[in-house]
Motif scaffolding. Sequence first.
Motif, PDB file in Angstrom:
ATOM      1  N   GLY A  14     -18.016  19.769 108.478  1.00 52.91           N
ATOM      2  CA  GLY A  14     -17.449  20.229 107.214  1.00 52.91           C
ATOM      3  C   GLY A  14     -17.035  19.067 106.331  1.00 52.91           C
ATOM      4  N   LEU A  15     -16.378  18.078 106.924  1.00 53.69           N
ATOM      5  CA  LEU A  15     -15.959  16.906 106.150  1.00 53.69           C
ATOM      6  C   LEU A  15     -17.181  16.128 105.669  1.00 53.69           C
ATOM      7  CD1 LEU A  15     -13.765  15.104 105.007  1.00 53.69           C
ATOM      8  CD2 LEU A  15     -13.664  13.941 107.220  1.00 53.69           C
ATOM      9  N   GLN A  16     -18.158  15.960 106.531  1.00 52.20           N
ATOM     10  CA  GLN A  16     -19.371  15.240 106.143  1.00 52.20           C
ATOM     11  C   GLN A  16     -20.068  15.962 104.987  1.00 52.20           C
ATOM     12  OE1 GLN A  16     -22.021  14.412 109.408  1.00 52.20           O
ATOM     13  NE2 GLN A  16     -23.645  13.684 108.087  1.00 52.20           N
ATOM     14  N   TRP A  17     -20.174  17.265 105.075  1.00 50.15           N
ATOM     15  CA  TRP A  17     -20.799  18.064 104.015  1.00 50.15           C
ATOM     16  C   TRP A  17     -20.033  17.892 102.705  1.00 50.15           C
ATOM     17  CZ3 TRP A  17     -18.870  22.220 101.193  1.00 50.15           C
ATOM     18  CH2 TRP A  17     -19.806  22.938 100.450  1.00 50.15           C
ATOM     19  N   PHE A  18     -18.692  18.010 102.780  1.00 53.84           N
ATOM     20  CA  PHE A  18     -17.861  17.883 101.585  1.00 53.84           C
ATOM     21  C   PHE A  18     -18.041  16.503 100.947  1.00 53.84           C
ATOM     22  CE2 PHE A  18     -13.960  16.505  99.532  1.00 53.84           C
ATOM     23  CZ  PHE A  18     -13.778  17.503  98.599  1.00 53.84           C
ATOM     24  N   LEU A  19     -17.969  15.446 101.747  1.00 59.15           N
ATOM     25  CA  LEU A  19     -18.065  14.100 101.202  1.00 59.15           C
ATOM     26  C   LEU A  19     -19.434  13.832 100.587  1.00 59.15           C
ATOM     27  CD1 LEU A  19     -16.113  12.167 103.961  1.00 59.15           C
ATOM     28  CD2 LEU A  19     -15.380  12.541 101.585  1.00 59.15           C
ATOM     29  N   ASN A  20     -20.485  14.381 101.174  1.00 60.35           N
ATOM     30  CA  ASN A  20     -21.820  14.172 100.618  1.00 60.35           C
ATOM     31  C   ASN A  20     -22.030  14.924  99.305  1.00 60.35           C
ATOM     32  OD1 ASN A  20     -22.837  12.298 102.424  1.00 60.35           O
ATOM     33  ND2 ASN A  20     -23.470  13.864 103.869  1.00 60.35           N
ATOM     34  N   LEU A  21     -21.214  15.926  99.040  1.00 64.16           N
ATOM     35  CA  LEU A  21     -21.305  16.661  97.775  1.00 64.16           C
ATOM     36  C   LEU A  21     -20.195  16.295  96.793  1.00 64.16           C
ATOM     37  CD1 LEU A  21     -22.344  20.207  99.024  1.00 64.16           C
ATOM     38  CD2 LEU A  21     -23.778  18.425  97.998  1.00 64.16           C
ATOM     39  N   TYR A  22     -19.263  15.441  97.222  1.00 62.40           N
ATOM     40  CA  TYR A  22     -18.148  15.020  96.389  1.00 62.40           C
ATOM     41  C   TYR A  22     -18.692  14.220  95.204  1.00 62.40           C
ATOM     42  CZ  TYR A  22     -13.622  12.859  95.269  1.00 62.40           C
ATOM     43  OH  TYR A  22     -12.484  12.430  94.642  1.00 62.40           O
ATOM     44  N   GLY A  23     -18.328  14.585  94.000  1.00 60.45           N
ATOM     45  CA  GLY A  23     -18.889  14.042  92.769  1.00 60.45           C
ATOM     46  C   GLY A  23     -19.023  12.533  92.700  1.00 60.45           C
ATOM     47  N   PRO A  24     -17.945  11.783  92.955  1.00 59.36           N
ATOM     48  CA  PRO A  24     -18.077  10.321  92.864  1.00 59.36           C
ATOM     49  C   PRO A  24     -19.095   9.742  93.845  1.00 59.36           C
ATOM     50  CG  PRO A  24     -15.771  10.946  92.777  1.00 59.36           C
ATOM     51  CD  PRO A  24     -16.548  12.195  93.107  1.00 59.36           C
ATOM     52  N   TYR A  25     -19.216  10.317  95.039  1.00 65.19           N
ATOM     53  CA  TYR A  25     -20.187   9.812  96.001  1.00 65.19           C
ATOM     54  C   TYR A  25     -21.585  10.266  95.653  1.00 65.19           C
ATOM     55  CZ  TYR A  25     -16.343   8.121  98.683  1.00 65.19           C
ATOM     56  OH  TYR A  25     -15.233   7.451  99.068  1.00 65.19           O
ATOM     57  N   LEU A  26     -21.704  11.503  95.269  1.00 65.08           N
ATOM     58  CA  LEU A  26     -23.006  12.020  94.857  1.00 65.08           C
ATOM     59  C   LEU A  26     -23.530  11.198  93.681  1.00 65.08           C
ATOM     60  CD1 LEU A  26     -24.899  14.337  95.660  1.00 65.08           C
ATOM     61  CD2 LEU A  26     -23.776  15.731  93.928  1.00 65.08           C
ATOM     62  N   GLY A  27     -22.645  10.920  92.722  1.00 63.82           N
ATOM     63  CA  GLY A  27     -23.036  10.152  91.544  1.00 63.82           C
ATOM     64  C   GLY A  27     -23.360   8.705  91.824  1.00 63.82           C
ATOM     65  N   ALA A  28     -22.737   8.133  92.843  1.00 66.26           N
ATOM     66  CA  ALA A  28     -22.992   6.730  93.186  1.00 66.26           C
ATOM     67  C   ALA A  28     -24.146   6.579  94.171  1.00 66.26           C
ATOM     68  CB  ALA A  28     -21.740   6.090  93.773  1.00 66.26           C
ATOM     69  N   GLY A  29     -24.604   7.685  94.736  1.00 60.14           N
ATOM     70  CA  GLY A  29     -25.674   7.619  95.715  1.00 60.14           C
ATOM     71  C   GLY A  29     -25.188   7.323  97.119  1.00 60.14           C
ATOM     72  N   VAL A  30     -23.882   7.510  97.382  1.00 61.50           N
ATOM     73  CA  VAL A  30     -23.301   7.252  98.693  1.00 61.50           C
ATOM     74  C   VAL A  30     -23.546   8.456  99.586  1.00 61.50           C
ATOM     75  CG1 VAL A  30     -21.152   6.824  99.948  1.00 61.50           C
ATOM     76  CG2 VAL A  30     -21.534   5.737  97.727  1.00 61.50           C
ATOM     77  N   ARG A  31     -23.906   8.189 100.832  1.00 59.35           N
ATOM     78  CA  ARG A  31     -24.189   9.268 101.781  1.00 59.35           C
ATOM     79  C   ARG A  31     -23.511   8.988 103.108  1.00 59.35           C
ATOM     80  NH1 ARG A  31     -26.474  13.678 102.487  1.00 59.35           N
ATOM     81  NH2 ARG A  31     -27.521  14.243 104.392  1.00 59.35           N
ATOM     82  N   VAL A  32     -22.760   9.987 103.601  1.00 57.53           N
ATOM     83  CA  VAL A  32     -22.201   9.912 104.949  1.00 57.53           C
ATOM     84  C   VAL A  32     -23.315  10.359 105.885  1.00 57.53           C
ATOM     85  CG1 VAL A  32     -20.448  10.772 106.551  1.00 57.53           C
ATOM     86  CG2 VAL A  32     -19.858  10.346 104.149  1.00 57.53           C
ATOM     87  N   ASP A  33     -23.817   9.427 106.683  1.00 63.15           N
ATOM     88  CA  ASP A  33     -24.951   9.704 107.561  1.00 63.15           C
ATOM     89  C   ASP A  33     -24.524  10.245 108.916  1.00 63.15           C
ATOM     90  OD1 ASP A  33     -26.919   8.701 105.716  1.00 63.15           O
ATOM     91  OD2 ASP A  33     -26.245   6.681 106.235  1.00 63.15           O
ATOM     92  N   TYR A  34     -23.324   9.865 109.361  1.00 66.14           N
ATOM     93  CA  TYR A  34     -22.863  10.281 110.685  1.00 66.14           C
ATOM     94  C   TYR A  34     -21.341  10.280 110.715  1.00 66.14           C
ATOM     95  CZ  TYR A  34     -21.694  10.029 115.646  1.00 66.14           C
ATOM     96  OH  TYR A  34     -21.151  10.267 116.877  1.00 66.14           O
ATOM     97  N   LEU A  35     -20.779  11.332 111.286  1.00 63.72           N
ATOM     98  CA  LEU A  35     -19.344  11.416 111.534  1.00 63.72           C
ATOM     99  C   LEU A  35     -19.168  11.991 112.928  1.00 63.72           C
ATOM    100  CD1 LEU A  35     -16.387  11.179 110.687  1.00 63.72           C
ATOM    101  CD2 LEU A  35     -16.617  13.388 109.539  1.00 63.72           C
ATOM    102  N   ALA A  36     -18.536  11.212 113.801  1.00 64.67           N
ATOM    103  CA  ALA A  36     -18.354  11.630 115.194  1.00 64.67           C
ATOM    104  C   ALA A  36     -17.450  12.848 115.289  1.00 64.67           C
ATOM    105  CB  ALA A  36     -17.759  10.480 116.014  1.00 64.67           C
ATOM    106  N   ALA A  37     -17.624  13.622 116.347  1.00 70.26           N
ATOM    107  CA  ALA A  37     -16.845  14.848 116.567  1.00 70.26           C
ATOM    108  C   ALA A  37     -15.353  14.573 116.650  1.00 70.26           C
ATOM    109  CB  ALA A  37     -17.334  15.553 117.838  1.00 70.26           C
ATOM    110  N   ASP A  38     -14.961  13.379 117.105  1.00 75.62           N
ATOM    111  CA  ASP A  38     -13.536  13.045 117.209  1.00 75.62           C
ATOM    112  C   ASP A  38     -13.034  12.272 115.985  1.00 75.62           C
ATOM    113  OD1 ASP A  38     -14.717  10.573 117.605  1.00 75.62           O
ATOM    114  OD2 ASP A  38     -13.809  10.232 119.580  1.00 75.62           O
ATOM    115  N   PHE A  39     -13.850  12.150 114.943  1.00 70.86           N
ATOM    116  CA  PHE A  39     -13.511  11.484 113.677  1.00 70.86           C
ATOM    117  C   PHE A  39     -13.253   9.984 113.849  1.00 70.86           C
ATOM    118  CE2 PHE A  39     -12.461  15.913 112.967  1.00 70.86           C
ATOM    119  CZ  PHE A  39     -12.964  16.155 111.703  1.00 70.86           C
ATOM    120  N   ARG A  40     -13.684   9.384 114.947  1.00 72.23           N
ATOM    121  CA  ARG A  40     -13.390   7.972 115.203  1.00 72.23           C
ATOM    122  C   ARG A  40     -14.546   7.041 114.870  1.00 72.23           C
ATOM    123  NH1 ARG A  40      -9.300   6.669 119.785  1.00 72.23           N
ATOM    124  NH2 ARG A  40      -7.820   8.368 119.568  1.00 72.23           N
ATOM    125  N   GLU A  41     -15.658   7.590 114.467  1.00 69.70           N
ATOM    126  CA  GLU A  41     -16.797   6.754 114.097  1.00 69.70           C
ATOM    127  C   GLU A  41     -17.519   7.393 112.927  1.00 69.70           C
ATOM    128  OE1 GLU A  41     -20.567   4.496 116.240  1.00 69.70           O
ATOM    129  OE2 GLU A  41     -19.397   5.965 117.380  1.00 69.70           O
TER     130      GLU A  41
END
Length: 157
Positions: A14-41
Amino acid sequence: MRNMLSRFTRSPKGLQWFLNLYGPYLGAGVRVDYLAADFRELNVSMGLHWYNRNYVGTHFGGSLYSMVDPFYMLMVMTVLGRDYVVWDKAADIEFVRPGKGRVFAHFQLTDAMIDDIRANTDGGEKYLPCWPVEIVDADGNRVAVVNKTLYIRRKPT
């Protein structure tokens, strides 16, 4: 934003999906490629596009910084939970070589980092850890180094 974001931090996908659609990141071309299940990586990348390149055709420095800006803060907030106040306090960036093509950054919260935070905030003191993040190109060459300083304090009980 925090209320909206907190709904998504319950799951890494859910967080990865949100961040990949978040306007400033979408506009800058930033992509979260991987987020570990425990949020530590977390792995993030950014391609070179017409809208994030500078006058000389390489990655705009502000876009390089933005691709690493909030991630340690979000990761620490999620791992420590609501008993802590966590803010981005400061950052500096050193540009090492021109960024061309896709660039990458890797974040990892180790047990030692979390233990260090808890030990330094146990009595209610603020703690200001500073962690480096390397931005590298597809060949592993260092493009920039960002030093992220967080403000962390245990909330009074």
